[in-house]
Design an enzyme around this catalytic site. Structure first.
Site, PDB file in Angstrom:
ATOM      1  N   HIS A  87      33.538 -19.033 -16.075  1.00  0.00           N
ATOM      2  CA  HIS A  87      32.867 -19.222 -17.523  1.00  0.00           C
ATOM      3  C   HIS A  87      33.194 -18.120 -18.529  1.00  0.00           C
ATOM      4  O   HIS A  87      32.774 -18.186 -19.735  1.00  0.00           O
ATOM      5  CB  HIS A  87      31.240 -18.848 -17.077  1.00  0.00           C
ATOM      6  CG  HIS A  87      30.904 -17.448 -16.719  1.00  0.00           C
ATOM      7  ND1 HIS A  87      31.206 -16.812 -15.783  1.00  0.00           N
ATOM      8  CD2 HIS A  87      30.448 -16.500 -17.613  1.00  0.00           C
ATOM      9  CE1 HIS A  87      30.884 -15.493 -15.406  1.00  0.00           C
ATOM     10  NE2 HIS A  87      30.187 -15.161 -16.849  1.00  0.00           N
TER      11      HIS A  87
HETATM   12  C1  UD1 Z   1      26.661 -13.990 -19.956  1.00  0.00           C
HETATM   13  C2  UD1 Z   1      27.249 -12.734 -19.927  1.00  0.00           C
HETATM   14  C3  UD1 Z   1      28.196 -12.564 -18.951  1.00  0.00           C
HETATM   15  C4  UD1 Z   1      27.655 -12.953 -17.460  1.00  0.00           C
HETATM   16  C5  UD1 Z   1      27.055 -14.497 -17.761  1.00  0.00           C
HETATM   17  C6  UD1 Z   1      26.623 -14.711 -16.215  1.00  0.00           C
HETATM   18  C7  UD1 Z   1      27.219 -11.528 -22.460  1.00  0.00           C
HETATM   19  C8  UD1 Z   1      27.873 -11.195 -23.366  1.00  0.00           C
HETATM   20  N1  UD1 Z   1      27.680 -12.256 -21.383  1.00  0.00           N
HETATM   21  O1  UD1 Z   1      27.528 -14.966 -20.472  1.00  0.00           O
HETATM   22  O2  UD1 Z   1      28.622 -11.188 -18.935  1.00  0.00           O
HETATM   23  O3  UD1 Z   1      28.895 -12.761 -16.635  1.00  0.00           O
HETATM   24  O4  UD1 Z   1      26.181 -14.378 -18.579  1.00  0.00           O
HETATM   25  O5  UD1 Z   1      26.135 -16.185 -16.223  1.00  0.00           O
HETATM   26  O6  UD1 Z   1      25.939 -11.290 -22.053  1.00  0.00           O
HETATM   27  N2  UD1 Z   1      23.349 -21.310 -21.668  1.00  0.00           N
HETATM   28  C9  UD1 Z   1      22.257 -22.357 -21.303  1.00  0.00           C
HETATM   29  N3  UD1 Z   1      20.937 -21.922 -20.412  1.00  0.00           N
HETATM   30  C10 UD1 Z   1      21.137 -20.792 -20.102  1.00  0.00           C
HETATM   31  C11 UD1 Z   1      21.780 -19.774 -20.670  1.00  0.00           C
HETATM   32  C12 UD1 Z   1      22.794 -20.085 -21.277  1.00  0.00           C
HETATM   33  O7  UD1 Z   1      22.250 -23.553 -21.361  1.00  0.00           O
HETATM   34  O8  UD1 Z   1      19.915 -20.470 -19.220  1.00  0.00           O
HETATM   35  C13 UD1 Z   1      24.336 -21.586 -22.696  1.00  0.00           C
HETATM   36  C14 UD1 Z   1      24.160 -21.186 -23.945  1.00  0.00           C
HETATM   37  O9  UD1 Z   1      23.860 -22.664 -24.696  1.00  0.00           O
HETATM   38  C15 UD1 Z   1      25.172 -20.494 -24.332  1.00  0.00           C
HETATM   39  C16 UD1 Z   1      26.033 -20.539 -23.212  1.00  0.00           C
HETATM   40  O10 UD1 Z   1      25.405 -20.909 -22.118  1.00  0.00           O
HETATM   41  O11 UD1 Z   1      25.954 -20.829 -25.637  1.00  0.00           O
HETATM   42  C17 UD1 Z   1      26.322 -19.066 -22.849  1.00  0.00           C
HETATM   43  O12 UD1 Z   1      25.371 -18.205 -22.486  1.00  0.00           O
HETATM   44  P1  UD1 Z   1      25.456 -16.580 -23.309  1.00  0.00           P
HETATM   45  O13 UD1 Z   1      24.023 -15.894 -22.604  1.00  0.00           O
HETATM   46  O14 UD1 Z   1      25.523 -16.302 -24.364  1.00  0.00           O
HETATM   47  O15 UD1 Z   1      26.680 -16.006 -22.196  1.00  0.00           O
HETATM   48  P2  UD1 Z   1      27.196 -16.342 -20.790  1.00  0.00           P
HETATM   49  O16 UD1 Z   1      28.181 -17.116 -21.007  1.00  0.00           O
HETATM   50  O17 UD1 Z   1      26.103 -17.070 -19.827  1.00  0.00           O
END
Ligand code: UD1
Length: 360
Positions: free
Chosen positions: A205
């Site tokens: 991811h």
């Molecule tokens: C985040 C953390 C990363 C960690 C990871 C574990 C930061 C900078 N990054 O990355 O260190 O390893 O979590 O999972 O904080 N989304 C969903 N549903 C959710 C959560 C996210 O659909 O419940 C989608 C969102 O639309 C978003 C994307 O996933 O665009 C990324 O989510 P985000 O929290 O921004 O970062 P992660 O890649 O999950």
């Protein structure tokens, strides 16, 4: 003492559990408030972990959700600041390196509230990773720095942190693994027709691997080639799922499944032949489980997993090298590995003891 324990994203929840449970047990008169920023909000990325880890529902939910880094961090910062002003905690405890971690730290430090950072001192020395920025800045403003591995102590000392603020306590994620492993849900193997030690588990991811078509396609191509040797099972992170759709990449014979709850994921790790990942925590879990792990990243902030454990980081080798390395694991040509010091299930207890022994 009144403590706000701030979590937001999936890996935070596993780190919270042992600290929360130990404080409840050892210091029942302390007021512990679980604050969930809502950075992760899907049921299978968040709520299911509270259920499986037997954690109470968060006392406060801030519904921050997704956005750019600026938007997400700013929303969390604003809402956390309001909360801290209203509730006036003595200590804010933060975990790991996600955007919620730095948001809580910034809000707390400017209000003069002390911060305890669980998983302090890790460094990838790669400023292009958002997590590196988050953990460097969080450590800089934290009062209690709880470290998981010896490299963390060295990093903090080099950055000028006073030694009496650094606590080598071990790894809370391993505490949780040890607690839950006997309850790992092996029904997941049947669910996907997998046999013990006969499949490859994948998680990916990191923005650097999945946010551009070329690297993502290359990795998926190799996973597809590997699936000719062993089934490849890939619980997919929402970020990666979105990108695969957006780039219209064919995932061939790879078994893509939903993100799994912790008990099922642990069973998948425990019985895999090989794990391929770009996660931080999974490098540690596979080291503890003595499973071969290949980390698809140019660096690691968790060097003990390579020095002592079963992890091999791809580093600057081309992605094609992943195939050759994987074949070594499939053919049982892998290092044995050892469990790092203090990864013994007692990190939560040590954190509580350290806090008890100091004035906050
Ligand atoms: C985040 C953390 C990363 C960690 C990871 C574990 C930061 C900078 N990054 O990355 O260190 O390893 O979590 O999972 O904080 N989304 C969903 N549903 C959710 C959560 C996210 O659909 O419940 C989608 C969102 O639309 C978003 C994307 O996933 O665009 C990324 O989510 P985000 O929290 O921004 O970062 P992660 O890649 O999950």
């Amino acid at each position: 003492m009144k403590i706000h324990l701030v979590v937001g994203a999936r890996p935070n929840f596993m780190k919270l559990m042992p600290v929360y449970n130990n404080i409840k047990k050892e210091c029942p008169d302390w007021e512990t408030i679980i604050v969930h920023t809502g950075q992760h909000y899907d049921y299978e990325m968040s709520q299911v972990f509270f259920e499986v880890l037997n954690l109470p529902e968060p006392d406060v939910f801030l519904d921050v959700r997704s956005g750019t880094h600026g938007e997400q961090t700013a929303r969390a910062l604003e809402r956390l600041e309001k909360l801290f002003i209203k509730e006036n905690p003595d200590l804010v405890m933060v975990f790991g390196d996600v955007n919620s971690t730095i948001a809580a730290s910034l809000a707390a430090v400017k209000l003069g509230i002390k911060i305890a950072h669980v998983e302090a001192g890790l460094r990838s020395f790669d400023w292009s990773m958002p997590e590196e920025i988050n953990r460097m800045l969080t450590d800089r403003v934290s009062h209690f720095l709880f470290v998981t591995e010896k490299a963390g102590i060295e990093n903090l000392k080099r950055e000028g942190v006073e030694e009496n603020r650094i606590y080598f306590v071990g790894n809370t994620m391993i505490d949780t693994l040890i607690t839950i492993l006997p309850h790992a849900d092996i029904s997941i193997l049947n669910e996907f027709g997998l046999k013990e030690n006969n499949y490859i588990l994948v998680t990916l991811h990191r923005p650097s691997n999945v946010d551009r078509k070329e690297p993502l396609k290359k990795i998926l191509d190799i996973l597809n080639q590997l699936s000719a040797h062993l089934p490849v099972v890939f619980p997919i992170h929402p970020r990666t799922e979105k990108r695969i759709k957006e780039f219209n990449i064919d995932t061939g014979r790879i078994t893509i499944i939903e993100p799994q709850n912790y008990r099922k994921f642990l069973a998948l790790e425990r019985f895999s032949k090989l794990v391929i990942t770009d996660s931080g925590g999974i490098q540690e879990e596979t080291t503890f489980l003595k499973k071969p792990c290949i980390t698809v990243r140019p660096n690691t902030e968790r060097p003990v997993t390579e020095e002592m454990g079963t992890n091999v980081v791809l580093r600057d080798k081309s992605i094609e090298h992943l195939l050759e390395l994987s074949m070594k694991a499939i053919n049982d040509e892998w290092k044995e590995g050892e469990i790092p010091p203090l990864w013994d299930g007692k990190a939560g207890k040590r954190i509580t003891e350290s806090l008890k022994g100091t004035e906050v």
